[in-house]
Design a protein around this motif. Structure first.
Motif, PDB file in Angstrom:
ATOM      1  N   PRO A   1       0.812  -1.224   0.000  1.00 55.40           N
ATOM      2  CA  PRO A   1       0.000   0.000   0.000  1.00 55.40           C
ATOM      3  C   PRO A   1       0.845   1.274   0.000  1.00 55.40           C
ATOM      4  O   PRO A   1       0.476   2.277  -0.603  1.00 55.40           O
ATOM      5  CB  PRO A   1      -0.863  -0.111   1.250  1.00 55.40           C
ATOM      6  CG  PRO A   1      -0.254  -1.166   2.083  1.00 55.40           C
ATOM      7  CD  PRO A   1       0.513  -2.057   1.167  1.00 55.40           C
ATOM      8  N   TYR A   2       2.016   1.220   0.645  1.00 57.52           N
ATOM      9  CA  TYR A   2       2.911   2.377   0.652  1.00 57.52           C
ATOM     10  C   TYR A   2       3.389   2.674  -0.769  1.00 57.52           C
ATOM     11  O   TYR A   2       3.399   3.816  -1.207  1.00 57.52           O
ATOM     12  CB  TYR A   2       4.101   2.108   1.572  1.00 57.52           C
ATOM     13  CG  TYR A   2       5.128   3.215   1.600  1.00 57.52           C
ATOM     14  CD1 TYR A   2       4.908   4.369   2.329  1.00 57.52           C
ATOM     15  CD2 TYR A   2       6.314   3.107   0.890  1.00 57.52           C
ATOM     16  CE1 TYR A   2       5.847   5.388   2.363  1.00 57.52           C
ATOM     17  CE2 TYR A   2       7.263   4.115   0.914  1.00 57.52           C
ATOM     18  CZ  TYR A   2       7.028   5.247   1.644  1.00 57.52           C
ATOM     19  OH  TYR A   2       7.954   6.255   1.669  1.00 57.52           O
ATOM     20  N   GLY A   3       3.765   1.639  -1.495  1.00 62.82           N
ATOM     21  CA  GLY A   3       4.208   1.808  -2.877  1.00 62.82           C
ATOM     22  C   GLY A   3       3.114   2.371  -3.754  1.00 62.82           C
ATOM     23  O   GLY A   3       3.350   3.276  -4.555  1.00 62.82           O
ATOM     24  N   TRP A   4       1.900   1.840  -3.595  1.00 69.37           N
ATOM     25  CA  TRP A   4       0.766   2.353  -4.375  1.00 69.37           C
ATOM     26  C   TRP A   4       0.548   3.835  -4.096  1.00 69.37           C
ATOM     27  O   TRP A   4       0.313   4.619  -5.000  1.00 69.37           O
ATOM     28  CB  TRP A   4      -0.504   1.614  -4.024  1.00 69.37           C
ATOM     29  CG  TRP A   4      -0.631   0.226  -4.555  1.00 69.37           C
ATOM     30  CD1 TRP A   4       0.234  -0.438  -5.386  1.00 69.37           C
ATOM     31  CD2 TRP A   4      -1.692  -0.682  -4.289  1.00 69.37           C
ATOM     32  NE1 TRP A   4      -0.227  -1.696  -5.636  1.00 69.37           N
ATOM     33  CE2 TRP A   4      -1.412  -1.878  -4.981  1.00 69.37           C
ATOM     34  CE3 TRP A   4      -2.843  -0.608  -3.529  1.00 69.37           C
ATOM     35  CZ2 TRP A   4      -2.252  -2.976  -4.938  1.00 69.37           C
ATOM     36  CZ3 TRP A   4      -3.685  -1.707  -3.487  1.00 69.37           C
ATOM     37  CH2 TRP A   4      -3.396  -2.871  -4.184  1.00 69.37           C
ATOM     38  N   LEU A   5       0.618   4.185  -2.820  1.00 68.69           N
ATOM     39  CA  LEU A   5       0.386   5.576  -2.428  1.00 68.69           C
ATOM     40  C   LEU A   5       1.441   6.501  -3.018  1.00 68.69           C
ATOM     41  O   LEU A   5       1.129   7.548  -3.577  1.00 68.69           O
ATOM     42  CB  LEU A   5       0.366   5.681  -0.901  1.00 68.69           C
ATOM     43  CG  LEU A   5      -0.011   7.019  -0.308  1.00 68.69           C
ATOM     44  CD1 LEU A   5      -1.446   7.375  -0.682  1.00 68.69           C
ATOM     45  CD2 LEU A   5       0.115   6.974   1.203  1.00 68.69           C
ATOM     46  N   CYS A   6       2.701   6.099  -2.916  1.00 72.51           N
ATOM     47  CA  CYS A   6       3.795   6.926  -3.427  1.00 72.51           C
ATOM     48  C   CYS A   6       3.774   7.045  -4.955  1.00 72.51           C
ATOM     49  O   CYS A   6       4.061   8.103  -5.498  1.00 72.51           O
ATOM     50  CB  CYS A   6       5.139   6.360  -2.994  1.00 72.51           C
ATOM     51  SG  CYS A   6       5.441   6.487  -1.231  1.00 72.51           S
TER      52      CYS A   6
END
Length: 88
Positions: A18-23
């Motif tokens: 989810p962090y990667g998607w957000l960034c």
């Protein structure tokens, strides 16, 4: 990450997707939130009651400081922040 973000070494593998998607902006905010909440639920189940007890203690500390807003100072909140960082 394709955009060059550095993943924090303390970020558990569980939260990297989810962090990667957000960034990277590859998912909507709602999608990121849904996946992050699913991962948080998994994490809490794996750790048992410890996170709940920790959050309750943190809430009690914050409630104590804000119970008398006339006397609450900025330093009180900084002290709480440092205590929370030390305990997490």
């Amino acid at each position: 990450m394709t955009d060059g973000d550095i993943v924090h070494s303390r970020l558990r593998r569980l939260y990297q997707k989810p962090y990667g998607w957000l960034c990277e902006g590859t998912a909507t905010s709602d999608e990121c939130a849904r996946v992050a909440l699913e991962k948080l639920k998994q994490d809490i189940k794996a750790k048992g009651d410890l996170p709940v007890a920790l959050f309750q203690a943190m809430a009690a500390s914050v409630a104590q400081v804000i119970s008398n807003p006339e006397e609450a100072r900025e330093g009180d909140f900084a002290k709480l922040s440092m205590e929370f960082d030390a305990n997490c």
